[in-house]
Scaffold this active site. Structure first.
Site, PDB file in Angstrom:
ATOM      1  N   SER A 212       0.667  -1.033   0.203  1.00 57.06           N
ATOM      2  CA  SER A 212       0.239   0.266  -0.016  1.00 57.06           C
ATOM      3  C   SER A 212       1.185   1.580   0.026  1.00 57.06           C
ATOM      4  CB  SER A 212      -0.956   0.059   1.254  1.00 57.06           C
ATOM      5  OG  SER A 212      -1.966   0.728   1.260  1.00 57.06           O
TER       6      SER A 212
ATOM      7  N   ASP B 172      -9.756  -5.853  -3.301  1.00 59.79           N
ATOM      8  CA  ASP B 172      -8.944  -4.884  -2.485  1.00 59.79           C
ATOM      9  C   ASP B 172     -10.194  -3.970  -2.781  1.00 59.79           C
ATOM     10  OD1 ASP B 172      -8.081  -2.483  -1.928  1.00 59.79           O
ATOM     11  OD2 ASP B 172      -6.179  -3.963  -2.630  1.00 59.79           O
TER      12      ASP B 172
ATOM     13  N   HIS C 250      -7.216  -6.309   0.775  1.00 58.12           N
ATOM     14  CA  HIS C 250      -6.190  -5.589   1.152  1.00 58.12           C
ATOM     15  C   HIS C 250      -5.687  -5.716   2.059  1.00 58.12           C
ATOM     16  CE1 HIS C 250      -4.136  -1.596  -0.117  1.00 58.12           C
ATOM     17  NE2 HIS C 250      -3.855  -1.053   1.373  1.00 58.12           N
TER      18      HIS C 250
END
Length: 703
Positions: free
Chosen positions: A571, A649, A682
């Site tokens: 991320s 995600d 995620h």
């Protein structure tokens, strides 16, 4: 030294006029801010005359008093002049008079205050003396004791540390009168008028103790720097690392440093749990006593710096070995001696590392001193940050290191690592370190996985081989623990022989207004950029911290190959890994990412962070931290990048990641392998599912 249940002895620092100011400076300019067992006595405040005459007045007046001659007498004036001459000609009578301290300093260290007093050199580092001084061996069975080191030829009261048990035997305070040079005022005056150096503390004091039929105990608890690669004092523990091949280079020091930190962490935990003990708490084993002799001439002496008539040599017997403490008790005017041997229990065995010809040995110098025998002659003072002081040393937030600078490079790194936690995993260790960051202006933490190969010095010495190192950058709201606790991969890291470094995601506790108000800005959200706006630029310099300060600290502290360094992240950390590697191809040789923020100039997260850290006025500056744009403009050596993205995600669906842009940008020098992982989100469940494939990718790239 006043021994009690308290974990310390009393230390008296007798200072020349003006000396207290230097002590105050050491403790931040505050009077009496030093530990309560440290007593600072400035002699100028004791007697007005000594403000002018200093130590020479103190010594001369004290000796005249002890010899029973008036301060205004001709004898005292002659002695005072002789003492002054000794000071003026480069000799320090205070060192020669160490055996007289019990009477010279009696108002402060008399038996009503101290059960034992000892002299100690300031060219030494002292270990845990309390574990020695509180034992019956010292408190109940000996009059005088001295700490020695690997010296099998002679017995003498060492200048580095010798103690006198005045409560057990008051005669220890008058034994100095057995020295010919000091037996009366006339002999003392004649002695101080002579040139050259006579080590009264080590020569005639030894002879006087033995001749007075006092019990002298010799303990092999001193270490000199012979063959020592590194000496380190941390968290109240003194450790020494010796190289069997006498290698004192940087690589050996880094290896020793790692072993020492791990050892300190274990011993500190044992001490907290009250599981550690002194080697002298166990029952000794009787061993062969010494047989001593006095040499008849210089051709047969064993101590060339001492007068022959006060020298005592060893004819037969053993003074020391590395498997145990050998304690020699000498009495009956040296005509016979007894000996005891204290085997080291396993928890304190300093030879925990197998003693092979290729492996250094780490010694925990419990109840011991390290003597800078030759280092002091070439000693260079290294300035340290003002915030690193005695309190930081005491609580373990700083350390003192002594080593031969064989490369001539000066101090290796300005930051001091402290082990906060250490646990074993997959044959290696997960260790959390803290250090003070000059770049960020706060204490930072990072966690390292040290594979089992890092414990083998052969990694250093087989064809110059070192271990590859991989950096993991975490995402928003995360810290140095997330990967180690959630992602798995440590078994694979151990198999590959690869170090993993996981830093925090931002500085913390800087007191910047609003830094804790939002989860995607400030604390936990440094975005791996160097902030330029006035509000954030003082501390939010994560780009420089990761690429320079932390990297240099890791390279200096661990056995890593700087030419085999990789980086990956998730991320915000995936964004950081891509940006740092693309901007520094000479440093990072492998790159991968999980669900990275790939095009931050085109998403809300990026707008918020870049606007705050870099400012809205010059959005051109944002492009330097956008991986998509960096790939487009990249002109460096060919790069291969692995990226995994989960199709479920939520942040991908919200337009925050834009990972598809990485494969849309065309650059012959950058090959992006973007894998769409069906159904994954995620979270760290996603990372854990594919982390071993990423580690294998990096291992291949770093071959």
């Amino acid at each position: 030294m006043r021994l009690s249940s308290l974990p310390f002895a009393e230390m008296y620092l007798f200072l020349a006029p003006g000396g207290v100011a230097a002590l105050e400076a050491l403790y931040g300019g505050k009077r009496n801010s030093w530990p309560r067992n440290v007593h600072a006595i400035e002699i100028g405040s004791v007697h007005p005359a000594w403000r002018e005459t200093g130590w020479r007045g103190f010594v001369a007046d004290g000796l005249c008093r002890l010899y029973g001659v008036g301060l205004e007498s001709a004898e005292c004036r002659e002695l005072t002049e002789a003492v002054g001459n000794k000071f003026d000609n480069g000799g320090n009578p205070l060192v020669q008079l160490r055996a007289v301290y019990g009477e010279l300093f009696a108002p402060w260290i008399n038996p009503t205050r101290c059960s034992t007093w000892a002299w100690a050199d300031l060219d030494t580092l002292w270990g845990d003396l309390t574990s020695l001084l509180n034992t019956p061996l010292i408190t109940k069975t000996t009059d005088v004791f001295t700490l020695s080191f690997g010296d099998d030829e002679r017995i003498y009261t060492r200048g580095q540390f010798t103690g006198f048990n005045q409560n057990r035997n008051a005669r220890v305070n008058t034994v100095w009168r057995g020295c010919t040079e000091l037996q009366d005022v006339a002999h003392a005056t004649a002695f101080f008028n002579t040139g050259g150096w006579t080590a009264l503390d080590e020569g005639c004091t030894t002879h006087a103790v033995i001749q007075a039929n006092l019990t002298l105990t010799v303990l092999p608890l001193q270490e000199a720097e012979y063959d020592v690669a590194l000496v380190r004092y941390e968290h109240g523990l003194l450790l020494s690392c010796q190289s069997a091949k006498k290698d004192r280079g940087k690589a050996t020091r880094a290896y020793c440093r790692t072993l020492m930190r791990e050892r300190v962490a274990r011993l500190a935990a044992e001490r907290t749990a009250a599981k550690s003990s002194s080697p002298f708490d166990i029952t000794p084993v009787e061993s062969v006593p010494l047989v001593l002799y006095r040499p008849t001439d210089w051709d047969h002496t064993c101590a060339t710096w001492l007068p022959v008539d006060v020298t005592w040599c060893v004819a037969r017997g053993k003074l020391w070995d590395r498997a145990s403490w050998w304690v020699q008790v000498i009495g009956k005017r040296g005509q016979s001696a007894s000996s005891s041997r204290y085997p080291l229990p396993a928890p304190l065995d300093p030879r925990e590392i197998p003693a092979t010809k290729d492996t250094p040995q780490v010694w925990v110098l419990e109840a011991s001193v390290f003597h800078m025998q030759h280092l002091k002659k070439r000693f260079r003072v290294v300035e340290h940050p003002l915030e690193i002081g005695p309190e930081e040393l005491r609580i373990g937030r700083a350390a003192v290191e002594v080593y031969f600078d064989v490369e001539g490079e000066g101090v290796e790194h300005g930051a001091v690592l402290h082990v906060a936690e250490a646990v074993k995993a997959h044959g290696g260790h997960v260790v959390k370190y803290t250090h003070n960051s000059e770049v960020l202006g706060c204490e930072m933490k990072f966690t390292v996985f040290l594979p089992p190969q890092h414990d083998d010095l052969r990694v250093l010495q087989q064809n110059g081989q070192k271990l590859p190192v991989l950096y993991w950058l975490s995402g928003l709201t995360c810290n140095e623990d997330n990967f180690m606790q959630k992602a798995g991969g440590k078994r694979k890291l151990a198999e590959l022989g690869m170090l993993l470094v996981c830093p925090d995601t931002s500085p913390r506790g800087l007191g910047i207004e609003g830094e804790d108000d939002s989860w995607d800005l400030g604390t936990g959200a440094g975005f791996y950029v160097d902030a330029t706006t006035e509000k954030w630029k003082k501390g939010y310099q994560m780009y420089t911290y990761i690429t320079k300060e932390l990297r240099e600290l890791v390279n200096a502290s661990f056995v890593v190959d700087v030419n085999r360094t990789g980086i990956f992240g998730h991320s915000m950390g995936g964004h950081g890994a891509l940006v740092l590697a693309l901007k520094n191809p000479g440093i990072y040789k492998s790159i991968s990412a999980f669900a990275p923020i790939a095009n931050p100039t085109q998403c809300d997260w990026g707008h918020k962070a870049f606007g705050a850290y870099l400012g809205d006025a010059d959005k051109e500056a944002w492009k330097a931290y956008d991986a998509t744009l960096l790939i487009q403009a990249y002109k460096g050596p060919a790069r291969s990048i692995l990226v995994d993205q989960g199709t479920d995600d939520q942040f991908l669906k919200d337009g925050q990641l834009r990972t598809e842009r990485l494969s849309e940008v065309l650059n012959d020098n950058v090959q992006v392998r973007l894998r769409q992982q069906e159904g994954y989100d995620h979270s760290y469940y996603f990372i854990a599912s594919f982390v071993e494939e990423h580690l294998a990718f990096h291992a291949e790239q770093l071959q």
